[in-house]
Structures are given as C-alpha cells and as structure tokens.
Design an enzyme around this catalytic site. Sequence first.
Site, PDB file in Angstrom:
ATOM      1  N   PHE A  58       0.839  -1.205   0.000  1.00  0.00           N
ATOM      2  CA  PHE A  58       0.000   0.000   0.000  1.00  0.00           C
ATOM      3  C   PHE A  58       0.867   1.245   0.000  1.00  0.00           C
ATOM      4  O   PHE A  58       1.768   1.384   0.840  1.00  0.00           O
ATOM      5  CB  PHE A  58      -0.903  -0.004   1.244  1.00  0.00           C
ATOM      6  CG  PHE A  58      -1.793   1.216   1.364  1.00  0.00           C
ATOM      7  CD1 PHE A  58      -1.683   2.066   2.457  1.00  0.00           C
ATOM      8  CD2 PHE A  58      -2.742   1.512   0.382  1.00  0.00           C
ATOM      9  CE1 PHE A  58      -2.515   3.183   2.578  1.00  0.00           C
ATOM     10  CE2 PHE A  58      -3.567   2.632   0.496  1.00  0.00           C
ATOM     11  CZ  PHE A  58      -3.452   3.459   1.597  1.00  0.00           C
ATOM     12  N   GLY A  59       0.592   2.164  -0.945  1.00  0.00           N
ATOM     13  CA  GLY A  59       1.310   3.448  -1.001  1.00  0.00           C
ATOM     14  C   GLY A  59       0.366   4.591  -0.699  1.00  0.00           C
ATOM     15  O   GLY A  59      -0.736   4.646  -1.245  1.00  0.00           O
ATOM     16  N   TYR A  60       0.808   5.504   0.155  1.00  0.00           N
ATOM     17  CA  TYR A  60      -0.037   6.666   0.525  1.00  0.00           C
ATOM     18  C   TYR A  60       0.762   7.960   0.476  1.00  0.00           C
ATOM     19  O   TYR A  60       0.287   9.024   0.794  1.00  0.00           O
ATOM     20  CB  TYR A  60      -0.631   6.471   1.936  1.00  0.00           C
ATOM     21  CG  TYR A  60       0.443   6.255   2.986  1.00  0.00           C
ATOM     22  CD1 TYR A  60       0.937   4.976   3.254  1.00  0.00           C
ATOM     23  CD2 TYR A  60       1.010   7.316   3.668  1.00  0.00           C
ATOM     24  CE1 TYR A  60       1.950   4.764   4.191  1.00  0.00           C
ATOM     25  CE2 TYR A  60       2.027   7.130   4.600  1.00  0.00           C
ATOM     26  CZ  TYR A  60       2.487   5.845   4.852  1.00  0.00           C
ATOM     27  OH  TYR A  60       3.493   5.657   5.758  1.00  0.00           O
ATOM     28  N   GLY A  61       2.035   7.840   0.094  1.00  0.00           N
ATOM     29  CA  GLY A  61       2.902   9.035  -0.039  1.00  0.00           C
ATOM     30  C   GLY A  61       3.524   8.988  -1.424  1.00  0.00           C
ATOM     31  O   GLY A  61       2.813   8.814  -2.431  1.00  0.00           O
ATOM     32  N   SER A  62       4.853   9.031  -1.481  1.00  0.00           N
ATOM     33  CA  SER A  62       5.501   9.065  -2.813  1.00  0.00           C
ATOM     34  C   SER A  62       5.321   7.752  -3.562  1.00  0.00           C
ATOM     35  O   SER A  62       5.451   7.719  -4.789  1.00  0.00           O
ATOM     36  CB  SER A  62       6.998   9.350  -2.656  1.00  0.00           C
ATOM     37  OG  SER A  62       7.624   8.271  -2.002  1.00  0.00           O
ATOM     38  N   GLU A 138      12.468   2.370   1.866  1.00  0.00           N
ATOM     39  CA  GLU A 138      11.569   2.750   2.956  1.00  0.00           C
ATOM     40  C   GLU A 138      12.164   2.516   4.337  1.00  0.00           C
ATOM     41  O   GLU A 138      12.062   3.370   5.225  1.00  0.00           O
ATOM     42  CB  GLU A 138      10.261   1.953   2.851  1.00  0.00           C
ATOM     43  CG  GLU A 138       9.488   2.238   1.572  1.00  0.00           C
ATOM     44  CD  GLU A 138       8.883   3.633   1.586  1.00  0.00           C
ATOM     45  OE1 GLU A 138       9.466   4.521   0.967  1.00  0.00           O
ATOM     46  OE2 GLU A 138       7.863   3.827   2.245  1.00  0.00           O
TER      47      GLU A 138
HETATM   48  N1  LIG Z   1       5.515   4.783   2.962  1.00  0.00           N
HETATM   49  C1  LIG Z   1       4.863   5.943   2.388  1.00  0.00           C
HETATM   50  C2  LIG Z   1       5.832   7.051   2.181  1.00  0.00           C
HETATM   51  C3  LIG Z   1       6.922   6.624   1.245  1.00  0.00           C
HETATM   52  C4  LIG Z   1       7.809   7.785   0.982  1.00  0.00           C
HETATM   53  O1  LIG Z   1       7.321   8.863   0.673  1.00  0.00           O
HETATM   54  N2  LIG Z   1       9.116   7.557   1.153  1.00  0.00           N
HETATM   55  C5  LIG Z   1       9.997   8.659   0.865  1.00  0.00           C
HETATM   56  C6  LIG Z   1      11.005   8.875   1.890  1.00  0.00           C
HETATM   57  S1  LIG Z   1      12.103   7.598   2.116  1.00  0.00           S
HETATM   58  C7  LIG Z   1      10.510   8.420  -0.531  1.00  0.00           C
HETATM   59  O2  LIG Z   1      10.716   7.309  -0.935  1.00  0.00           O
HETATM   60  N3  LIG Z   1      10.625   9.461  -1.246  1.00  0.00           N
HETATM   61  C8  LIG Z   1      10.992   9.411  -2.655  1.00  0.00           C
HETATM   62  C9  LIG Z   1      10.858  10.816  -3.142  1.00  0.00           C
HETATM   63  O3  LIG Z   1      10.816  11.689  -2.271  1.00  0.00           O
HETATM   64  O4  LIG Z   1      10.785  11.037  -4.362  1.00  0.00           O
HETATM   65  C10 LIG Z   1       4.154   5.547   1.102  1.00  0.00           C
HETATM   66  O5  LIG Z   1       3.575   4.463   1.171  1.00  0.00           O
HETATM   67  O6  LIG Z   1       4.119   6.231   0.087  1.00  0.00           O
END
Ligand SMILES: N[C@@H](CCC(=O)N[C@@H](CS)C(=O)NCC(=O)O)C(=O)O
Length: 323
Positions: A58-62, A138
């Site tokens: 499941f992804g909810y951010g990037s 992650e």
């Molecule tokens: N676990 C969350 C957040 C994942 C996330 O945003 N991780 C960041 C910090 S490690 C990342 O990979 N960022 C890549 C970017 O900023 O382009 C999701 O499911 O999306």
Amino acid sequence: MRVYIGPANDDEIIVQLVDPYHTFCSSTANQSDYHRMKMDTLLGGLDHLDKKKTVWVFGYGSLMWNPNFNFQRKLTGHINGFVRRFWQGNTTHRGTLEKPGRVATLAKQHQGCVWGVAFQMVGVDQIREGLDYLYTREAVLGGYEAFVTKFHVRGTNDLPVDVLVFTATSSSHLYMGPADTNVMAEQIFNTRGQAGPNTDYVTNIADYIRKHIPEDNDDHLFSLDQTLRYLITSSGNSSASKNDCKVSVSKTEQEYITEIVKHSLSMSKAGTENRKKYDHSVPSEHYKDINVDLSLNAKSTKHFSLTTDIVTTEHYKLQTAQA
Ligand SMILES: N[C@@H](CCC(=O)N[C@@H](CS)C(=O)NCC(=O)O)C(=O)O
C-alpha cells in the site's frame, strides 16, 4: 525473529512480520542490521512459495506517484484506523542531516481513513526484487517499518485485501512528530534532498490525490499544500519547486484581493468570526471571474480562497498583524 506466512488464502500470501521492532532495536544491533535481517527473513520465507503467489503493498505518499518497482496491477482504495501525517523526518530523498525534510507517515486514529494505491507483485522473483527495493528505500533510508493491514478496494464490496504498509512511529530515529502547519511548511519549504525539493514531495502527493482520489479530503495534507503554495507565490521563488502554483494571480487580481482583504479587516475590528462571501467579476485576460471567500477570525490569520475558471481552487493563508 518469526515471520508468519499464513495459509494460501485466495492465492494471496498473508505475510505478517511479527517481530516487535522496539524490542530488537533496544539491543546493541543497529537499525540497518535489523532491517536487513527482517528483509532476509521475509524473503527467505518466500522461497518455498510457488510462482502464483502475490504480495500487495500500500502506497499513501511518494509510492503513489513514484513506486519505482515492478508490479502486476494497482488498485485505488483505503485503509482504516489511521490518518496521513507529515511527521516523519527525512535526510536522504527530501532533506539533509543539517535540514531534515518531512515525509508522509501514518498515525493511528480511531475511525481514521487513509486513501492510496495498492500495488500487486506476483511471483517470487517480482516479490523478492520489489521487497528488496522497498526495504532499502523505505526501511533503511526512510526509517519506516512494515506491517500488514486490510485494504478496501474503491467501488467494490469485495473482501478487503491484506497489504504490506510502510509507516514510521516515534521509535524511528528520523521521527519529527506533530507541529503547527506553518512551522512544518517553513521546514519543508526550506529544504531539499537527493530527490529534489521537499515542497515537491508534498505538492506531488496533493496533486495526485486531487486528480485520482477526489474522495480523499485530507485536511492535514491540503492545508500544508495550500500554505506551501502561498509561500511559493509570496516568495516568487519559482526555483523552490517545479510545481509552482497552478494559479498565478496576476497583479490586477492581487491588488483587487488586497483591497478586499483591507476592506474586510476594517470590518473585522470587532475581532469576531466574520465570514464574508464576495462575488465579483474581475475582467481579466486570464480569468472570467474570481470568487473570494474570506473567513476572518480573531486569531489574526486570514483565509481567503481564490476560485478561478481554471481547474484548481487555490487557498491562501494570509498572516496579518493583529487586526
Ligand atoms: N511509505 C509511504 C511514504 C513513502 C515515501 O514517501 N518515502 C519517501 C522517503 S524515504 C521516498 O521514498 N521518497 C521518494 C521521493 O521523495 O521522491 C508511502 O507508502 O508512500
């Protein structure tokens, strides 16, 4: 360390990492050893599985807009019992050791709901490759932990799917925790990492949700996004983010809005909650009309929303001296 791989339920793997993170980290081993051990055990546990098996992430951010691993298919939906919060620090992709960025994590909340995307990996090779990548991105780089929860697919009454989710709690060494929206926006606006400005990270999530998941009315996300867009506009710093404000308010409109705000401020001397709806047509080569909806309150922060004939509605938060 025990990894429970449940019975092959509808050709899905129910993979539960049952090792409590905090008990391991209280030992002398460092976190990357811990994550490597977890990943090896998880992947090792997959060896006996035949090619049909799948794992959902499941992804909810990037991960929503930049999964960067191979998957068979993806579905939009939500998980329950959590809310999305920009409370996890980041010193690699979106920040530095000196100026950590803020990235999305999950906070437990009764009746909370987080919308996102579930990615299905199929077959041991795709699963191994995908989880190896995700644990590095992650867990090792991001300080996130994996757990399993139920994913409810949008638009169906099918049984929920077990998904692997990466989240961070105060046990992460990068955790930054809650802060006022303006404080978080300043932190985010003033840092960047290997993947680019921290501002882009937030505005990309907001843009993705607005475009693909209109059901999601995540106030925490959209108020942060709005404040960041205001900072971008008011600083005129287009280099801060490649996603500059979608609605560039021209000088005419800016003067017009300033007049309205001044007028409203003069009306809000009583300092009481005073909501005014101004419907004005402002002939302009860009916009047919601008509706400025001002809500004034005694807390000396003024909100006004600018709705144009362009797709998005931009909200601006105007900090003013005590009225
Ligand atoms: N676990 C969350 C957040 C994942 C996330 O945003 N991780 C960041 C910090 S490690 C990342 O990979 N960022 C890549 C970017 O900023 O382009 C999701 O499911 O999306």
